[in-house]
Design an enzyme around this catalytic site. Structure first.
Site, PDB file in Angstrom:
ATOM      1  N   CYS A   1      -2.658 -23.314 -27.349  1.00  0.00           N
ATOM      2  CA  CYS A   1      -2.132 -22.752 -26.295  1.00  0.00           C
ATOM      3  C   CYS A   1      -3.368 -22.531 -24.980  1.00  0.00           C
ATOM      4  O   CYS A   1      -3.884 -22.057 -25.692  1.00  0.00           O
ATOM      5  CB  CYS A   1      -2.202 -21.118 -26.283  1.00  0.00           C
ATOM      6  SG  CYS A   1      -1.008 -20.219 -25.926  1.00  0.00           S
TER       7      CYS A   1
ATOM      8  N   CYS B   1       0.049 -27.630 -20.660  1.00  0.00           N
ATOM      9  CA  CYS B   1       0.580 -26.180 -21.211  1.00  0.00           C
ATOM     10  C   CYS B   1       1.206 -27.214 -22.844  1.00  0.00           C
ATOM     11  O   CYS B   1       1.789 -28.070 -22.254  1.00  0.00           O
ATOM     12  CB  CYS B   1       1.728 -25.795 -20.997  1.00  0.00           C
ATOM     13  SG  CYS B   1       2.853 -24.084 -21.659  1.00  0.00           S
TER      14      CYS B   1
HETATM   15  N1  DGL Z   1       2.142 -23.212 -25.026  1.00  0.00           N
HETATM   16  C1  DGL Z   1       1.081 -22.326 -24.171  1.00  0.00           C
HETATM   17  C2  DGL Z   1       0.164 -22.592 -23.258  1.00  0.00           C
HETATM   18  O1  DGL Z   1      -0.693 -24.092 -23.375  1.00  0.00           O
HETATM   19  C3  DGL Z   1       1.217 -21.209 -23.376  1.00  0.00           C
HETATM   20  C4  DGL Z   1       2.695 -20.997 -22.626  1.00  0.00           C
HETATM   21  C5  DGL Z   1       3.281 -19.464 -21.999  1.00  0.00           C
HETATM   22  O2  DGL Z   1       3.789 -18.890 -23.656  1.00  0.00           O
HETATM   23  O3  DGL Z   1       3.457 -19.070 -21.495  1.00  0.00           O
HETATM   24  O4  DGL Z   1      -0.140 -22.366 -22.182  1.00  0.00           O
END
Ligand code: DGL
Length: 264
Positions: free
Chosen positions: A74, A184
């Site tokens: 993430c 993301c």
């Molecule tokens: N998948 C995550 C990222 O890479 C988080 C997205 C989220 O929960 O806002 O930032």
């Protein structure tokens, strides 16, 4: 033996499975445990303190499950919490950050777009990386507000998604980007839609393969690679619904996989 334990992976939701897929393809003999913190998704609009607290919770659960290494799949959690995690837990962490460096090095138009969450784009780690590699370029940063919620709701190909993405990409197209960085881990699932909106000569890049390679390198360096010849076992936990997690990972054929609910 520690090298027989699983690789732990966590994300706010289903998005980190885009990274998990690269990891299991590169390291097919490893076991993995994936935590999708769907009950707390999205992380992107939360404060740095809150993101750190959630990252601690996920880390402690993966450590309690005996994981030998943790992949923070993430960008939002990595850019806000990885320093804290590395300073406080005695286990190797792999993080994921927007791939600004390769985009900046390869760009010919000297204009690149970055689509990421507010939490990532406002973090000091992101600012430092951007300053280091892209200070000479025109960098168009756009917050992908609402995209994670739609992906979590299984609405990737929806009209709402097209509408949001058209709005977010237009300023980038207007400024002649030749690279779009997906900052993301949810966004690789949007590539089919992005491709329909972006001009053909725009290259889309994400960090999945680089994270998988780094995971392999760090396991090797720490003598933690699982050297058996059998294929690995994979368990993916959600602390809310499991349907989308199941659907997005069903694309991986012939793997030993279970998707289940876990309260964490
Ligand atoms: N998948 C995550 C990222 O890479 C988080 C997205 C989220 O929960 O806002 O930032």
């Amino acid at each position: 033996m520690r090298n027989k334990e699983a690789i732990g992976v966590f994300d706010s939701g289903v998005g980190g499975t885009s990274i998990w897929k690269e990891i299991i393809r590169m390291l097919p003999n490893e076991d993995t445990i994936y935590l999708a913190d769907i009950a707390n998704a999205p992380y992107g609009e939360k404060s740095p303190e809150h993101i750190i607290d959630l990252s601690i919770k996920n880390t402690q659960r993966l450590i309690s499950l005996n994981c030998k290494l943790i992949v923070v799949a993430c960008n939002t959690a990595t850019t806000n919490a990885i320093d804290f995690l590395r300073n406080n837990y005695d286990i190797p962490f792999i993080g994921i950050e927007p791939a600004i460096k390769p985009a900046a090095l390869a760009s010919k138009s000297k204009s690149i777009g970055i689509l990421a969450t507010k939490g990532t784009l406002s973090s000091s780690l992101f600012h430092r990386t951007s300053e280091l590699y892209a200070s000479e370029l025109n960098v168009i940063e756009v917050v992908g507000k609402g995209l994670v919620e739609l992906i979590e709701a299984d609405k990737i190909e929806s009209t709402e998604m097209y509408k949001l993405l058209e709005d977010y990409l237009q300023p980038m197209i207007n400024q002649n980007i030749d690279y779009l960085v997906l900052g993301c881990s949810h966004y690789p699932y949007l590539i089919p839609v992005l491709r329909k909106i972006l001009p053909q000569d725009v290259t889309i890049i994400d960090s999945g393969q680089a994270v998988a390679l780094q995971t392999k390198n760090i396991l090797t360096k720490n003598n933690l690679l699982n050297t058996r010849e059998l294929l690995g076992n994979h368990i993916l936990y959600s602390n809310a619904n499991i349907e989308v997690l199941q659907k997005l990972t069903d694309t991986e054929k012939e793997i030993n996989k279970e998707v289940a609910f876990l309260d964490f």
